[in-house]
Design a protein around this motif. Sequence first.
Motif, PDB file in Angstrom:
ATOM      1  N   ALA A  11       2.524  -3.396   1.278  1.00 17.17           N
ATOM      2  CA  ALA A  11       2.528  -2.629   2.523  1.00 17.17           C
ATOM      3  C   ALA A  11       2.322  -3.547   3.725  1.00 17.17           C
ATOM      4  O   ALA A  11       2.971  -3.378   4.769  1.00 17.17           O
ATOM      5  CB  ALA A  11       1.444  -1.556   2.482  1.00 17.17           C
ATOM      6  N   GLY A  12       1.416  -4.523   3.599  1.00 20.39           N
ATOM      7  CA  GLY A  12       1.206  -5.462   4.687  1.00 20.39           C
ATOM      8  C   GLY A  12       2.443  -6.278   4.988  1.00 20.39           C
ATOM      9  O   GLY A  12       2.780  -6.532   6.160  1.00 20.39           O
ATOM     10  N   LEU A  13       3.166  -6.694   3.954  1.00 19.96           N
ATOM     11  CA  LEU A  13       4.388  -7.481   4.157  1.00 19.96           C
ATOM     12  C   LEU A  13       5.498  -6.626   4.775  1.00 19.96           C
ATOM     13  O   LEU A  13       6.253  -7.111   5.627  1.00 19.96           O
ATOM     14  CB  LEU A  13       4.850  -8.071   2.822  1.00 19.96           C
ATOM     15  N   VAL A  14       5.578  -5.370   4.371  1.00 20.87           N
ATOM     16  CA  VAL A  14       6.578  -4.480   4.972  1.00 20.87           C
ATOM     17  C   VAL A  14       6.284  -4.272   6.455  1.00 20.87           C
ATOM     18  O   VAL A  14       7.195  -4.296   7.300  1.00 20.87           O
ATOM     19  CB  VAL A  14       6.611  -3.127   4.223  1.00 20.87           C
ATOM     20  N   SER A  15       5.020  -4.073   6.794  1.00 25.92           N
ATOM     21  CA  SER A  15       4.649  -3.927   8.208  1.00 25.92           C
ATOM     22  C   SER A  15       5.011  -5.177   8.997  1.00 25.92           C
ATOM     23  O   SER A  15       5.506  -5.093  10.131  1.00 25.92           O
ATOM     24  CB  SER A  15       3.149  -3.651   8.323  1.00 25.92           C
ATOM     25  N   LEU A  16       4.761  -6.339   8.404  1.00 29.54           N
ATOM     26  CA  LEU A  16       5.085  -7.594   9.076  1.00 29.54           C
ATOM     27  C   LEU A  16       6.577  -7.722   9.310  1.00 29.54           C
ATOM     28  O   LEU A  16       7.014  -8.137  10.398  1.00 29.54           O
ATOM     29  CB  LEU A  16       4.573  -8.768   8.250  1.00 29.54           C
ATOM     30  N   VAL A  17       7.388  -7.366   8.320  1.00 26.08           N
ATOM     31  CA  VAL A  17       8.849  -7.453   8.472  1.00 26.08           C
ATOM     32  C   VAL A  17       9.332  -6.545   9.600  1.00 26.08           C
ATOM     33  O   VAL A  17      10.179  -6.931  10.416  1.00 26.08           O
ATOM     34  CB  VAL A  17       9.542  -7.100   7.142  1.00 26.08           C
ATOM     35  N   MET A  18       8.774  -5.335   9.680  1.00 28.74           N
ATOM     36  CA  MET A  18       9.177  -4.418  10.752  1.00 28.74           C
ATOM     37  C   MET A  18       8.754  -4.949  12.115  1.00 28.74           C
ATOM     38  O   MET A  18       9.499  -4.831  13.100  1.00 28.74           O
ATOM     39  CB  MET A  18       8.580  -3.035  10.501  1.00 28.74           C
ATOM     40  N   LEU A  19       7.574  -5.560  12.185  1.00 26.00           N
ATOM     41  CA  LEU A  19       7.106  -6.101  13.462  1.00 26.00           C
ATOM     42  C   LEU A  19       7.979  -7.258  13.917  1.00 26.00           C
ATOM     43  O   LEU A  19       8.334  -7.354  15.101  1.00 26.00           O
ATOM     44  CB  LEU A  19       5.652  -6.552  13.328  1.00 26.00           C
ATOM     45  N   ILE A  20       8.344  -8.125  13.004  1.00 19.44           N
ATOM     46  CA  ILE A  20       9.212  -9.248  13.358  1.00 19.44           C
ATOM     47  C   ILE A  20      10.609  -8.748  13.737  1.00 19.44           C
ATOM     48  O   ILE A  20      11.234  -9.257  14.679  1.00 19.44           O
ATOM     49  CB  ILE A  20       9.283 -10.262  12.193  1.00 19.44           C
ATOM     50  N   SER A  21      11.096  -7.743  13.019  1.00 14.69           N
ATOM     51  CA  SER A  21      12.424  -7.201  13.316  1.00 14.69           C
ATOM     52  C   SER A  21      12.479  -6.540  14.684  1.00 14.69           C
ATOM     53  O   SER A  21      13.553  -6.416  15.272  1.00 14.69           O
ATOM     54  CB  SER A  21      12.826  -6.190  12.235  1.00 14.69           C
ATOM     55  N   ALA A  22      11.322  -6.112  15.189  1.00 16.01           N
ATOM     56  CA  ALA A  22      11.275  -5.449  16.495  1.00 16.01           C
ATOM     57  C   ALA A  22      11.501  -6.404  17.658  1.00 16.01           C
ATOM     58  O   ALA A  22      11.590  -5.960  18.803  1.00 16.01           O
ATOM     59  CB  ALA A  22       9.935  -4.736  16.671  1.00 16.01           C
ATOM     60  N   THR A  23      11.584  -7.696  17.392  1.00 22.56           N
ATOM     61  CA  THR A  23      11.804  -8.663  18.467  1.00 22.56           C
ATOM     62  C   THR A  23      13.275  -8.826  18.827  1.00 22.56           C
ATOM     63  O   THR A  23      13.598  -9.487  19.810  1.00 22.56           O
ATOM     64  CB  THR A  23      11.237 -10.040  18.062  1.00 22.56           C
ATOM     65  N   GLN A  30      14.081  -1.349  18.817  1.00 27.06           N
ATOM     66  CA  GLN A  30      12.847  -2.124  18.893  1.00 27.06           C
ATOM     67  C   GLN A  30      11.644  -1.197  19.015  1.00 27.06           C
ATOM     68  O   GLN A  30      10.609  -1.408  18.357  1.00 27.06           O
ATOM     69  CB  GLN A  30      12.902  -3.082  20.082  1.00 27.06           C
ATOM     70  N   PHE A  31      11.771  -0.174  19.848  1.00 26.65           N
ATOM     71  CA  PHE A  31      10.664   0.773  20.028  1.00 26.65           C
ATOM     72  C   PHE A  31      10.349   1.494  18.722  1.00 26.65           C
ATOM     73  O   PHE A  31       9.176   1.642  18.343  1.00 26.65           O
ATOM     74  CB  PHE A  31      11.019   1.778  21.119  1.00 26.65           C
ATOM     75  N   LEU A  32      11.368   1.959  18.013  1.00 27.45           N
ATOM     76  CA  LEU A  32      11.148   2.657  16.750  1.00 27.45           C
ATOM     77  C   LEU A  32      10.478   1.749  15.720  1.00 27.45           C
ATOM     78  O   LEU A  32       9.588   2.187  14.974  1.00 27.45           O
ATOM     79  CB  LEU A  32      12.480   3.187  16.202  1.00 27.45           C
ATOM     80  N   LEU A  33      10.875   0.491  15.680  1.00 28.87           N
ATOM     81  CA  LEU A  33      10.275  -0.438  14.718  1.00 28.87           C
ATOM     82  C   LEU A  33       8.815  -0.715  15.064  1.00 28.87           C
ATOM     83  O   LEU A  33       7.970  -0.827  14.169  1.00 28.87           O
ATOM     84  CB  LEU A  33      11.080  -1.736  14.679  1.00 28.87           C
ATOM     85  N   VAL A  34       8.510  -0.838  16.361  1.00 22.75           N
ATOM     86  CA  VAL A  34       7.128  -1.058  16.769  1.00 22.75           C
ATOM     87  C   VAL A  34       6.265   0.144  16.386  1.00 22.75           C
ATOM     88  O   VAL A  34       5.135  -0.008  15.880  1.00 22.75           O
ATOM     89  CB  VAL A  34       7.049  -1.327  18.285  1.00 22.75           C
ATOM     90  N   VAL A  35       6.780   1.359  16.613  1.00 19.18           N
ATOM     91  CA  VAL A  35       6.029   2.559  16.255  1.00 19.18           C
ATOM     92  C   VAL A  35       5.849   2.658  14.740  1.00 19.18           C
ATOM     93  O   VAL A  35       4.792   3.085  14.247  1.00 19.18           O
ATOM     94  CB  VAL A  35       6.744   3.811  16.798  1.00 19.18           C
ATOM     95  N   ALA A  36       6.853   2.243  13.981  1.00 15.05           N
ATOM     96  CA  ALA A  36       6.794   2.363  12.522  1.00 15.05           C
ATOM     97  C   ALA A  36       6.007   1.245  11.854  1.00 15.05           C
ATOM     98  O   ALA A  36       5.682   1.364  10.670  1.00 15.05           O
ATOM     99  CB  ALA A  36       8.215   2.398  11.951  1.00 15.05           C
ATOM    100  N   THR A  37       5.700   0.175  12.588  1.00  9.99           N
ATOM    101  CA  THR A  37       5.037  -0.981  11.969  1.00  9.99           C
ATOM    102  C   THR A  37       3.753  -0.627  11.225  1.00  9.99           C
ATOM    103  O   THR A  37       3.552  -1.061  10.089  1.00  9.99           O
ATOM    104  CB  THR A  37       4.764  -2.058  13.033  1.00  9.99           C
ATOM    105  N   PRO A  38       2.824   0.160  11.780  1.00  9.37           N
ATOM    106  CA  PRO A  38       1.567   0.431  11.048  1.00  9.37           C
ATOM    107  C   PRO A  38       1.693   1.471   9.939  1.00  9.37           C
ATOM    108  O   PRO A  38       0.741   1.659   9.174  1.00  9.37           O
ATOM    109  CB  PRO A  38       0.619   0.943  12.147  1.00  9.37           C
ATOM    110  N   LEU A  39       2.827   2.170   9.839  1.00 14.88           N
ATOM    111  CA  LEU A  39       2.931   3.290   8.903  1.00 14.88           C
ATOM    112  C   LEU A  39       2.661   2.891   7.448  1.00 14.88           C
ATOM    113  O   LEU A  39       1.971   3.640   6.734  1.00 14.88           O
ATOM    114  CB  LEU A  39       4.305   3.966   9.037  1.00 14.88           C
ATOM    115  N   PRO A  40       3.181   1.760   6.942  1.00 12.43           N
ATOM    116  CA  PRO A  40       2.853   1.404   5.550  1.00 12.43           C
ATOM    117  C   PRO A  40       1.356   1.237   5.312  1.00 12.43           C
ATOM    118  O   PRO A  40       0.842   1.609   4.246  1.00 12.43           O
ATOM    119  CB  PRO A  40       3.609   0.083   5.336  1.00 12.43           C
TER     120      PRO A  40
END
Length: 323
Positions: A11-23, A30-40
């Motif tokens: 879950a931590g790695l999935v959150s990290l991938v979404m956060l990096i992808s938001a750049t 980008q906004f959707l990925l930032v909002v979804a980052t903590p969900l896992p």
Amino acid sequence: MIRNLLAGIAAGLVSLVMLISATTGVVWMQFLLVVATPLPIYLVGLALGWKIAIAAALTGTLAFAALAGPMPALLAAATHFAPPVLLTYLAMLNRPVQAPDGTTAVEWYPVGRLVLWCAAIGAILSIALMTRLGADGDGTEKLVRSLVEQIVAQQPSGEEVPEEHITAMTRILSALLPVMSGVGMTAIIAFQLWLAGYVAHATGNLQRPWPEIAAMTFPPGASLVLVVCILLSMVLKDLPGSAASAAFGAFCLAFIMLGLAVIHYVTRNNPWRLALLWAVYFGLIMFSTGFSVLIALIGITEPISPLRRDFMRPPPKGPTPPD
């Protein structure tokens, strides 16, 4: 336990991938990925326990530190990884209580207090944003002016907007930015917690019963926080004033949610309930400022108003963390 720990690491790695992808990518993605980052992290915390959420947060933070350095990792931890850990820990708090029939029941941490915690976290993140933009307010005004000029330049009319109009719009939006930031941060955090809880509940993995959101209450004295924020925002200037305004926006949204909960609760047996709720939400969308103040007043005055619900649950004392 090993299986749960591996799920937390994933879950931590999935959150990290979404956060990096938001750049990269388009702005809305980008906004959707930032909002979804903590969900896992929310999901594993609500399904497997807050200790697994800590493992997920540490995994994301350490991996981000290895990729981008310690300071970006600390920033990501404070904004994306730490709030899910705190909120899932609080959501899992419970204590045994004596039921009227003599049996022992389990009382879980009240959903109203979770909403207030969402507001507190939203206020802290908003204040950090205000600090980042500039302690004296110049940074905020420059950013807002730049955005206003870009919007004006994109108008199809081609008419030149007077400088005084741009200055006036800049001052108004600069004054509203802290409040809007507090409202936005709190809304995002509350939505993340609700969505993760809903998904965990729908899949049968939520460790606590689904709360009765319409019956939520705030502890006595919660409205005093809102009053203090209003007074401080009127008295203080520059960064302290912006911080108070951001906190006001965050806790004002919490009371708007309480007001909506009251409306949902008291209209349960009304045959016109659906039409009434549609009218309320339509008013919030079309007349956002004035109507939202009215809804917030319903939440603030709920203990003494005719709309008061016919029960008050005692606040939990001495909660125990789950395993």
